[in-house]
Enzyme design. Structure first.
Site, PDB file in Angstrom:
ATOM      1  N   HIS A  24      13.079   7.478  -4.098  1.00 42.30           N
ATOM      2  CA  HIS A  24      12.074   7.973  -3.903  1.00 42.30           C
ATOM      3  C   HIS A  24      12.136   9.591  -3.012  1.00 42.30           C
ATOM      4  O   HIS A  24      11.842   9.659  -1.946  1.00 42.30           O
ATOM      5  CB  HIS A  24      10.126   8.389  -4.630  1.00 42.30           C
ATOM      6  CG  HIS A  24      10.034   7.905  -3.368  1.00 42.30           C
ATOM      7  ND1 HIS A  24       9.340   7.640  -2.238  1.00 42.30           N
ATOM      8  CD2 HIS A  24       9.149   6.636  -3.595  1.00 42.30           C
ATOM      9  CE1 HIS A  24       9.020   6.838  -1.422  1.00 42.30           C
ATOM     10  NE2 HIS A  24       8.430   6.577  -2.493  1.00 42.30           N
ATOM     11  N   HIS A  78      -0.826  -3.673  -4.195  1.00 43.91           N
ATOM     12  CA  HIS A  78      -0.408  -2.406  -5.033  1.00 43.91           C
ATOM     13  C   HIS A  78       0.112  -1.598  -5.713  1.00 43.91           C
ATOM     14  O   HIS A  78       0.871  -2.847  -6.498  1.00 43.91           O
ATOM     15  CB  HIS A  78       0.604  -2.071  -3.391  1.00 43.91           C
ATOM     16  CG  HIS A  78       0.624  -0.253  -3.161  1.00 43.91           C
ATOM     17  ND1 HIS A  78       0.500   0.703  -3.357  1.00 43.91           N
ATOM     18  CD2 HIS A  78       2.452  -0.024  -2.545  1.00 43.91           C
ATOM     19  CE1 HIS A  78       0.814   1.596  -2.854  1.00 43.91           C
ATOM     20  NE2 HIS A  78       2.014   0.904  -2.152  1.00 43.91           N
ATOM     21  N   GLU A  80       1.773   0.899  -6.708  1.00 41.41           N
ATOM     22  CA  GLU A  80       3.107   1.548  -6.649  1.00 41.41           C
ATOM     23  C   GLU A  80       4.210   0.957  -7.916  1.00 41.41           C
ATOM     24  O   GLU A  80       3.968  -0.454  -7.632  1.00 41.41           O
ATOM     25  CB  GLU A  80       4.306   2.287  -4.925  1.00 41.41           C
ATOM     26  CG  GLU A  80       4.958   3.077  -5.778  1.00 41.41           C
ATOM     27  CD  GLU A  80       5.290   4.150  -3.934  1.00 41.41           C
ATOM     28  OE1 GLU A  80       4.834   3.276  -3.183  1.00 41.41           O
ATOM     29  OE2 GLU A  80       6.270   4.583  -4.114  1.00 41.41           O
ATOM     30  N   ASP A  82       7.472   0.174  -7.192  1.00 47.58           N
ATOM     31  CA  ASP A  82       8.223  -1.490  -6.957  1.00 47.58           C
ATOM     32  C   ASP A  82       7.443  -2.913  -6.590  1.00 47.58           C
ATOM     33  O   ASP A  82       8.412  -3.570  -6.532  1.00 47.58           O
ATOM     34  CB  ASP A  82       8.707  -0.663  -5.563  1.00 47.58           C
ATOM     35  CG  ASP A  82       7.975   0.054  -4.666  1.00 47.58           C
ATOM     36  OD1 ASP A  82       6.593   0.432  -5.522  1.00 47.58           O
ATOM     37  OD2 ASP A  82       7.925  -0.178  -2.974  1.00 47.58           O
ATOM     38  N   HIS A 145      -0.387   1.670   1.632  1.00 43.79           N
ATOM     39  CA  HIS A 145       0.454   3.443   0.998  1.00 43.79           C
ATOM     40  C   HIS A 145      -0.155   3.904   0.834  1.00 43.79           C
ATOM     41  O   HIS A 145      -0.339   5.242   0.751  1.00 43.79           O
ATOM     42  CB  HIS A 145       1.810   2.625   0.985  1.00 43.79           C
ATOM     43  CG  HIS A 145       3.106   4.280   0.597  1.00 43.79           C
ATOM     44  ND1 HIS A 145       3.576   4.227  -0.401  1.00 43.79           N
ATOM     45  CD2 HIS A 145       3.061   5.408   1.367  1.00 43.79           C
ATOM     46  CE1 HIS A 145       4.534   4.751  -0.504  1.00 43.79           C
ATOM     47  NE2 HIS A 145       3.552   5.866   0.332  1.00 43.79           N
ATOM     48  N   ASP A 164       3.508  -3.110   2.348  1.00 42.71           N
ATOM     49  CA  ASP A 164       4.324  -2.021   2.681  1.00 42.71           C
ATOM     50  C   ASP A 164       4.451  -1.775   4.197  1.00 42.71           C
ATOM     51  O   ASP A 164       5.624  -2.232   4.630  1.00 42.71           O
ATOM     52  CB  ASP A 164       3.880  -0.195   2.519  1.00 42.71           C
ATOM     53  CG  ASP A 164       4.830  -0.155   0.891  1.00 42.71           C
ATOM     54  OD1 ASP A 164       4.964  -0.951   0.436  1.00 42.71           O
ATOM     55  OD2 ASP A 164       4.374   0.515   0.035  1.00 42.71           O
ATOM     56  N   TYR A 192      11.461   3.631   8.080  1.00 38.99           N
ATOM     57  CA  TYR A 192      10.620   2.490   6.603  1.00 38.99           C
ATOM     58  C   TYR A 192       9.281   3.404   7.562  1.00 38.99           C
ATOM     59  O   TYR A 192       9.168   4.514   6.251  1.00 38.99           O
ATOM     60  CB  TYR A 192      10.715   1.336   6.883  1.00 38.99           C
ATOM     61  CG  TYR A 192       9.652   0.572   5.363  1.00 38.99           C
ATOM     62  CD1 TYR A 192      10.151   0.843   4.245  1.00 38.99           C
ATOM     63  CD2 TYR A 192       8.286   1.045   5.425  1.00 38.99           C
ATOM     64  CE1 TYR A 192       9.249   0.362   2.694  1.00 38.99           C
ATOM     65  CE2 TYR A 192       7.106   0.840   4.562  1.00 38.99           C
ATOM     66  CZ  TYR A 192       8.604   0.737   3.286  1.00 38.99           C
ATOM     67  OH  TYR A 192       7.006   0.413   2.474  1.00 38.99           O
ATOM     68  N   HIS A 223       8.835  -5.410   1.857  1.00 37.93           N
ATOM     69  CA  HIS A 223      10.107  -5.891   1.654  1.00 37.93           C
ATOM     70  C   HIS A 223      10.100  -5.942   3.126  1.00 37.93           C
ATOM     71  O   HIS A 223       9.661  -5.942   3.848  1.00 37.93           O
ATOM     72  CB  HIS A 223      10.398  -3.916   1.785  1.00 37.93           C
ATOM     73  CG  HIS A 223       9.970  -2.840   0.832  1.00 37.93           C
ATOM     74  ND1 HIS A 223      10.386  -2.482  -0.665  1.00 37.93           N
ATOM     75  CD2 HIS A 223       8.668  -1.950   0.592  1.00 37.93           C
ATOM     76  CE1 HIS A 223       9.488  -2.095  -1.440  1.00 37.93           C
ATOM     77  NE2 HIS A 223       8.728  -1.501  -0.729  1.00 37.93           N
TER      78      HIS A 223
HETATM   79 FE1  FEO Z   1       4.140   2.017  -1.887  1.00 36.23          FE
HETATM   80 FE2  FEO Z   1       6.925   0.250  -1.342  1.00 36.23          FE
HETATM   81  O1  FEO Z   1       5.216   0.203  -2.165  1.00 36.23           O
END
Ligand code: FEO
Length: 402
Positions: A24, A78, A80, A82, A145, A164, A192, A223
């Site tokens: 993004h 989370h 989101e 991903d 996040h 995250d 990041y 991640h």
């Molecule tokens: Fe806030 Fe890796 O997603």
């Protein structure tokens, strides 16, 4: 084969995304990973999933250890995509699994996916979910996040699945911090933080208040690599980043049409470089992406931003960089605006100044430094002296302990 074992019966089962280059808007030169974890105990739990296109990799990794029908819990820290993107696939195949998440996450997941048939178990910070030898506890981490973000903690193993925070967009064949170059991992963690978390520094500080008394042997983010050997280093960095702690760094970035603004940037740079122990970074936005600008802004004491006037306003690449930075809201920056104009004196540089004001920067010059068409010797000298002044300001942040 790479080691994926955090401790006995707890495995990384995620996906290494070597190819992603845009997340993004964040330029992910080093790829990324979507980390999911499997805990095999009397009960079996999966913590988080991977991006939807990679669901089969996740399922294949899980199937190395357990049959999908034997998964009891899928924890969603989370919503989101991903991390939640493979949930529809997983929940269809793990027929006996409960989806464990907090109330906000349930609401968000229900907006993304058809969750009608999912068996939700809503948890809060008082919940203890026993798997047998391992207990899952949950720590809400709102805005680190997203509002529904949550971390999961296993006290028996002293593992924090941090979501995250503490993550990095870094694809490697290795999963642990003691198996990769530490400087690379730290750089990617900083990048990041700057590009994903910087706006939420206060939320990160609240997370620290919640985890400060936890015993932690492993931080497993969603991640990048898993922190095991260098936990104190990454936590210490996060404490600095959460407040955008300034260092003696000046970040100069600009676009230029006919080199006049570049000449001014170079003169500012030369003036600043007269002072020792100042870190100078200078970027022409034609050859630098906004991701790197955000990364360098995190610990900069001063931003010097240049744009020529184009069509009575600033250049598009400068507008892009400043719009992105304004969103990320780096704190406590000093700044100046500079650049050249042709026939319209009011435009580019004033618009840069306006952005810097909107970002609550401390303006070190009341008006932008400006040159008409081509900077004269006097203007270049003024730029040089301004560079010296910026360095004087940045020198307040020299780390005298080094
Ligand atoms: Fe806030 Fe890796 O997603």
């Amino acid at each position: 084969m790479s080691n994926t074992r955090l401790v006995n019966n707890i495995e990384w089962v995620g996906y290494i995304d070597w190819d992603v280059r845009d997340f993004h808007g964040y330029t992910t030169d080093s790829g990324s990973t979507y980390n999911a974890y499997l805990i095999k105990d009397k009960k079996t739990a999966i913590i988080d999933t991977v991006k939807a296109p990679y669901a089969d990799y996740l399922l294949n990794n899980i199937s190395k250890y357990v049959e999908l029908k034997d998964v009891d819990y899928v924890i969603s820290n989370h919503a989101e995509p991903d991390h939640s993107g493979s949930l529809p696939h997983l929940m269809k195949l793990c027929q006996n699994a409960k989806l464990v998440c907090n109330e906000k996450c349930q609401k968000t997941l229900s907006m993304y996916y058809d969750t009608g048939k999912w068996n939700f178990q809503i948890v809060d910070e008082k919940t203890e979910l026993s798997l047998g030898a391992n207990t899952l506890r949950f720590i809400n981490t709102p805005m680190a996040h997203w509002p529904e973000s949550m971390a999961t903690y296993i006290p028996e193993q002293k593992i924090l699945f941090s979501m995250d925070i503490f993550g990095q967009h870094l694809a490697t064949s290795n999963r642990f911090d003691d198996e990769v170059c530490l400087a690379t991992a730290m750089y990617e963690a900083r990048k990041y933080y700057a590009n994903i978390i910087m706006l939420y520094g206060k939320s990160v500080m609240s997370v620290f208040e919640k985890i400060v008394n936890l015993e932690i042997n492993i931080i497993a983010p969603s991640h990048g690599i898993i922190w095991k050997k260098h936990i104190s280093e990454i936590v210490s960095k996060y404490k600095d980043w959460a407040v955008c702690k300034a260092t003696s760094k000046i970040l100069i970035f600009y676009d230029t049409m006919w080199k006049s603004t570049a000449m001014m940037a170079n003169a500012i740079y030369e003036g600043a470089s007269e002072t020792n122990k100042i870190v100078l970074k200078k970027y022409d936005l034609k050859s630098t992406n906004i991701t790197d600008i955000a990364t360098e802004s995190l610990d900069a004491a001063v931003l010097a931003v240049g744009s020529p006037t184009l069509n009575k306003t600033l250049m598009p690449k400068v507008a892009e960089a400043l719009t992105y930075l304004k969103g990320l809201a780096p704190k406590d920056k000093a700044a100046i605006a500079f650049g050249s104009y042709g026939w319209a004196k009011i435009g580019g540089q004033d618009d840069v100044q306006k952005y810097l004001q909107d970002m609550n920067c401390q303006l070190l010059l009341p008006e932008p430094l400006q040159a008409q068409f081509v900077p004269s010797k006097e203007i270049l000298n003024q730029c040089y002296e301004t560079g010296k002044m910026l360095a004087q300001y940045a020198s307040k942040f020299i780390d005298t302990t080094k």
